[in-house]
Design a protein around this motif. Sequence first.
Motif, mmCIF file in Angstrom:
data_model
loop_
_atom_site.group_PDB
_atom_site.id
_atom_site.type_symbol
_atom_site.label_atom_id
_atom_site.label_comp_id
_atom_site.label_asym_id
_atom_site.label_seq_id
_atom_site.Cartn_x
_atom_site.Cartn_y
_atom_site.Cartn_z
ATOM 1 N N VAL A 1 0.873 -1.178 0.000
ATOM 2 C CA VAL A 1 0.000 0.000 0.000
ATOM 3 C C VAL A 1 0.910 1.228 0.000
ATOM 4 C CG1 VAL A 1 -1.787 1.274 1.220
ATOM 5 C CG2 VAL A 1 -1.779 -1.229 1.297
ATOM 6 N N PRO A 2 0.997 1.949 -1.104
ATOM 7 C CA PRO A 2 1.905 3.102 -1.168
ATOM 8 C C PRO A 2 1.639 4.101 -0.040
ATOM 9 C CG PRO A 2 0.981 2.615 -3.329
ATOM 10 C CD PRO A 2 0.239 1.765 -2.351
ATOM 11 N N ASP A 3 2.701 4.667 0.459
ATOM 12 C CA ASP A 3 2.609 5.631 1.559
ATOM 13 C C ASP A 3 2.155 6.978 1.001
ATOM 14 O OD1 ASP A 3 2.733 6.827 3.986
ATOM 15 O OD2 ASP A 3 4.922 6.952 4.071
ATOM 16 N N GLN A 4 0.868 7.086 0.772
ATOM 17 C CA GLN A 4 0.289 8.305 0.207
ATOM 18 C C GLN A 4 -1.163 8.409 0.663
ATOM 19 O OE1 GLN A 4 0.943 7.040 -3.868
ATOM 20 N NE2 GLN A 4 -1.201 6.502 -4.125
ATOM 21 N N ASP A 5 -1.789 9.532 0.336
ATOM 22 C CA ASP A 5 -3.184 9.731 0.725
ATOM 23 C C ASP A 5 -4.059 8.733 -0.020
ATOM 24 O OD1 ASP A 5 -5.285 10.933 2.052
ATOM 25 O OD2 ASP A 5 -5.719 12.275 0.359
ATOM 26 N N LEU A 6 -4.817 7.958 0.719
ATOM 27 C CA LEU A 6 -5.602 6.884 0.122
ATOM 28 C C LEU A 6 -7.040 7.320 -0.124
ATOM 29 C CD1 LEU A 6 -4.413 3.921 2.392
ATOM 30 C CD2 LEU A 6 -3.668 4.417 0.057
ATOM 31 N N PRO A 7 -7.675 6.772 -1.142
ATOM 32 C CA PRO A 7 -9.106 7.030 -1.366
ATOM 33 C C PRO A 7 -9.917 6.501 -0.185
ATOM 34 C CG PRO A 7 -8.095 5.967 -3.284
ATOM 35 C CD PRO A 7 -7.093 5.903 -2.184
ATOM 36 N N ASP A 8 -11.102 7.035 -0.013
ATOM 37 C CA ASP A 8 -11.943 6.638 1.125
ATOM 38 C C ASP A 8 -12.248 5.153 1.116
ATOM 39 O OD1 ASP A 8 -11.965 9.196 2.073
ATOM 40 O OD2 ASP A 8 -13.879 9.735 1.138
ATOM 41 N N PHE A 9 -12.514 4.574 -0.068
ATOM 42 C CA PHE A 9 -12.865 3.150 -0.117
ATOM 43 C C PHE A 9 -11.695 2.302 0.388
ATOM 44 C CE2 PHE A 9 -10.692 3.458 -4.248
ATOM 45 C CZ PHE A 9 -9.993 2.276 -4.315
ATOM 46 N N ALA A 10 -10.447 2.730 0.091
ATOM 47 C CA ALA A 10 -9.272 1.980 0.527
ATOM 48 C C ALA A 10 -9.119 2.046 2.045
ATOM 49 C CB ALA A 10 -8.023 2.504 -0.161
ATOM 50 N N LYS A 11 -9.371 3.223 2.606
ATOM 51 C CA LYS A 11 -9.281 3.372 4.062
ATOM 52 C C LYS A 11 -10.281 2.466 4.758
ATOM 53 C CE LYS A 11 -7.704 8.199 3.804
ATOM 54 N NZ LYS A 11 -8.071 9.606 4.037
ATOM 55 N N ARG A 12 -11.501 2.405 4.196
ATOM 56 C CA ARG A 12 -12.532 1.559 4.805
ATOM 57 C C ARG A 12 -12.123 0.099 4.766
ATOM 58 N NH1 ARG A 12 -16.084 4.670 1.623
ATOM 59 N NH2 ARG A 12 -16.348 2.886 0.214
ATOM 60 N N LEU A 13 -11.628 -0.356 3.613
ATOM 61 C CA LEU A 13 -11.257 -1.758 3.461
ATOM 62 C C LEU A 13 -10.052 -2.122 4.319
ATOM 63 C CD1 LEU A 13 -11.698 -2.179 -0.405
ATOM 64 C CD2 LEU A 13 -13.087 -3.245 1.363
ATOM 65 N N LEU A 14 -9.067 -1.226 4.409
ATOM 66 C CA LEU A 14 -7.833 -1.528 5.133
ATOM 67 C C LEU A 14 -7.984 -1.435 6.639
ATOM 68 C CD1 LEU A 14 -5.315 0.281 2.752
ATOM 69 C CD2 LEU A 14 -5.535 -2.187 3.079
ATOM 70 N N ASP A 15 -9.052 -0.809 7.097
ATOM 71 C CA ASP A 15 -9.280 -0.681 8.544
ATOM 72 C C ASP A 15 -9.366 -2.038 9.226
ATOM 73 O OD1 ASP A 15 -9.125 1.987 8.902
ATOM 74 O OD2 ASP A 15 -11.281 2.378 8.782
ATOM 75 N N SER A 16 -9.867 -3.020 8.507
ATOM 76 C CA SER A 16 -10.082 -4.336 9.116
ATOM 77 C C SER A 16 -8.936 -5.313 8.828
ATOM 78 C CB SER A 16 -11.390 -4.938 8.601
ATOM 79 O OG SER A 16 -11.347 -5.082 7.185
ATOM 80 N N VAL A 17 -7.870 -4.839 8.167
ATOM 81 C CA VAL A 17 -6.760 -5.708 7.781
ATOM 82 C C VAL A 17 -5.704 -5.726 8.880
ATOM 83 C CG1 VAL A 17 -4.910 -6.076 6.098
ATOM 84 C CG2 VAL A 17 -7.159 -5.310 5.332
ATOM 85 N N SER A 18 -5.143 -6.901 9.146
ATOM 86 C CA SER A 18 -4.079 -7.031 10.141
ATOM 87 C C SER A 18 -2.906 -6.129 9.743
ATOM 88 C CB SER A 18 -3.596 -8.476 10.230
ATOM 89 O OG SER A 18 -4.655 -9.342 10.520
#
Length: 856
Positions: A280-297
């Motif tokens: 996941v590139p260290d940059q500002d992420l789209p909202d959908f990506a933030k939602r999906l990654l919130d639940s990832v280890s």
Amino acid sequence: MIVQNGVCVIVQARLGSKRLPKKAILNLDDKNLLEHVLRSLTSVDAQLYILACDYASEKVFYPIAEKYNFFLVTGSEHDVLSRFGVAVKRAEAICSQQNISPITCVVRATGDNPFLFTEAISDSIKAFFELQCPDYFTFTGLPHGSGVELFHPKALLAAAQNANLNEYEREHVGPALYYHRDTYRVVYQVAPKEYYFPDMRTTVDTEEDLIRTKDALAFLHEKKIKLPATVSQIVTAIRYSVNSIVFVPLIEKGKGSGHLRRAIELAETLRLTVRTFIFVPDQDLPDFAKRLLDSVSPELIITELPKRTRLIVLDYFQSDCGFVKMLQNIAPVLAIDEGGPARKIVDYVFDIIPRLTTENEVSPNKTDISCIPLPVNRKAQRLPFQAHTNTSEKIKLLVSCGGEDKENMAIQIGLTLSELPFDVTVISPETSFSLIQEMRGRLSLQHTVPHLREQLFRYDIVVTIFGFTAFEALAAGCYVLLVSPTEYHYQLGQGLGFSTFPPGIPTKEDFQHVFNRGVQCPNTINPQTQQTDLAQEILKMSSSMHYACPICDADDEHNIVFRFQDRTISQCNRTGLYYVSFIISPEKTYNENYFFEEYKAQYGKTYLEDFENIMEQGKRRLSIIEDCFSKYLDTGASQFEQEKNLLDIGCAYGAFLKVCERSDWFAVGTDISSEAISYVTGQLHLPAFVARFPLLPEQFVYHRKNQLTGVENEQVVFHLQKGAFQAITMWFVIEHFQHLDAVLRQVSALLVDGGIFAFSTPTLSGISGKQNAAQFFQKSPSDHYSIFDFESVTKVLGLYGFKIVKIISVGHHPERFKRFSKVKKGSLAYKLLFRLSQHFHLGDTMEIYAIKRVQV
């Protein structure tokens, strides 16, 4: 009880490492690095154990040495050879003081190698004494960091006192002897196959090495295995530490969420079996990506790509070549549903969702739409469409246009459909609480539906865009109607047989027209379709191998010409050679099964059953070699003075060696198969040895009956040195080498000037290759890494100083000509086609006879 075997283990270590400071005392699991090394070495039977360090490390190392019963000696930090000289003298003094056997073998190990192959060390000590204590001995082919060097103590002391050695030789010890073979007896021996892992790295020299070592130790700890571990345990742990899979999904606003969703699901599924990461590139992420990654280890997410990994899974939709080439510097790249220009260069293309193809496009390696994550909850079957429209119940209809829906299509379409007698549910990421309230009574509006895939069976019709949801809905038993945000989506939907609207928002009348005609759905997926586990498919590919050109080793000068499920075939632009650039199949094991069951499956009889026929071919081949010898090498000397040494590489069970035995050639065989060599030496009583060519021992010993003296079991030592042979042969062997450059260099070195190099190999210039090259490669065995044609074989051999003097087209098959597959052997047509094949050199294999040009 003191072991009195004359062996002294000396470990060199220091604190002043430049690349990884104080690495010797870095904690690894429950011990530091040096402790792991010393503990492992105590399992090797030896008379004395010595830790040789520099002066600055003495204070820190003394308690560690004492803990593991190592004597501690100190010496120069950089002149390690002199430090070993001090250690050897200390060992001699101890032996004298304790009145025990003198030291006759010094085992040199380094303190940064925690994963020593202790079984290999014991076997190397045994070999050292069997060779009557050479000055220097080592096994070749062990992992970098798992082997040791063995020295005769007198030779080591003599080297330490040599004032003419350079700085490198004094720092690295071994070169002080093996760079001076005129003075010292140096023996390299190829490691037994159970220890042979030349491409593996187990040493700790960099930060990356340290991370890998910690991961390997954690794996062993999880399995309740402590060091010293067995070779198989170490290999399994190291493979685990380096066999990570990195998922690189497209994360970009307006490009949909499916790529990231798939990467997360796969990484989470596989993490129990193999190390997985999501880049996941260290940059500002789209909202959908933030939602999906919130639940990832968190441990699954990396913001920088590693320097090396086992496999990269690219899920990018359309990638550019520069980006993929950067990834290929790290690992082979498996691209899922790749539709960009990089499709032509990635190592493996796996199409899951069907795509539009272009003219002259190379087919994907694999296509399997059932790898889409399909729902468990499904209707028993999809009812005829009219059964839905003729019922008094309202049709349940779902509208979902992707995880982003940047055009906000779903709500607009939902409002249109709400004017029809449907129970409409809309999923839209752009919704809000106020909008949900506003739509109440007209349609059900939801921001998201957890595990939507498992809820689809509740609906009769799903309106969506071309993508995952469309196929998931087919499997759930729904009718699917596609809308199109772009012309590309429209063409995809139509091309696969969906009822599809052109780009834009369909009107009420558009929908009514389609419903009146009936919604059309492809049968590529239905409620009876079985799920194919994509995670397991990727796991299989994690053991794959990528290869550059076997000759020039160029990785950016090739074109991919064919793709198959288990491999990718490329052609080198420099040499013209066709070769396997990516392969999933495990490396072939050349054991007894290979020469019996596998050989019989291909030829109808085992190798030994075919022995006489192979010998007949060998007689013809040897006569051609004799002609070449007479023309290019014969000096006119008597047969007792004229050397005629021949090396048969890949000698198998010795058919060609048996032919040579009846001539005036002295033929020596070598093969990777120990079973084959045992037969050659034990049953045929011919000279042969096990080796992984081009790696060879310095010499090998064989026994023969001396015809002059009558001695039955005379021992003879044959030196495998430069210019030792007048002829070298490889009968259907050369295609099995992954690194031909080293092979051909070694062949050239072993031959005298004017020497003969003869080999046979399949060729693309035959009838099968000319008529259908793709089928030819697809049918080729998985261990055929390179394929020549007449043009490339001439070019390649010329690079190594060989001139082809004869090419014979063999392996003629009239039944392989188009429209003659049923031609009867012996018929007139068969005979005519056979003659035609011979005349135009259309045999599917060829024999090459070349001479090594005289070096001026």
